[in-house]
Design a protein around this motif. Sequence first.
Motif: not given
Length: 309
Positions: A208-220
């Motif tokens: 939720q925090a990354f989505d709210a900031a418009g950021l994509h991250r890789e969960v490997a």
Amino acid sequence: MELQQMRYVVAVAEEHNFTRAAERCRVVQSALSHQVARLERELGTRLFERTSRRVRLTPAGEAFLPAARQALEAAERARAEAGAAAGEVRGRLRLGAIPTVTAVDLPALLGRFRERYPKAGVALRTIGSEVMIDQVRRGELDAALLGVPIDMQVPGLRMRELATNRLTAIVAPSHPLAGRGRAGLREVAAEVFIDFPAGSAGRAQSDQAFDAAGLHREVAFEVSGADTMVRLVREGVGVGMLPEPFVPGLEGVAAVAVSDAPVRAERLVWGPMPPSPAAAAFLALLEESLDGGPGAGRGEPEAGGTAAG
């Protein structure tokens, strides 16, 4: 039909093996098998399919098992209520807790519980919050200590909020961020992540925090527990995020404070029905440890919480 026969059926169903079930029930296998067969004759149907390789429930066994568990729980509750009426807390507290609980010192609390109520037992499960919520709803747990997103509701259960805390990034000591002590959410998003499974409450607060900031991250790497996450972080395969109060006790990793970090809520939930004597005693003791705040010890939801129904 006897309660002991029901205990044997439940043990065989859970162990999928007569020998292990007998060991668990502390009887010889022949005695356990005889009692199960006797019950099957009384019911007029087989409860188990037996082969040389496996034991599994028949459709009749699948139908019988939930009622058998309820009967055993009712018998234990009856003994506990009789003890409580005589001024003695007995029975078993069935408690769930996330491994990263920090709002209370759970080992110390359970130690005090055991000291005060020596005839009450404790069955502690450390599993995911969403699983514990379902188990409290089904009556398989008396209460649970959760870690969930701050906007998550728990309809049908009583709730007390215990604490909120930010998540902190953890990295290997050799990681470039290790010496910084602080980083922005965008900077951390560029890293390879180790996190809890998608859809879990532990993962949702970060997503939720990354989505709210418009950021994509890789969960490997997806892991089921914080201990596995920490071991992988030590190996340098990725970064993780854990509650800030939990991180100082970890060895072999460096903490990095994150601006606009995800936030989680620690909550206690328990069922809408009157708690068992052991559960009521635990809720009262927990309330004592929280300096007598409103709610859990008296079976009432905290103001603004979600009540039963």
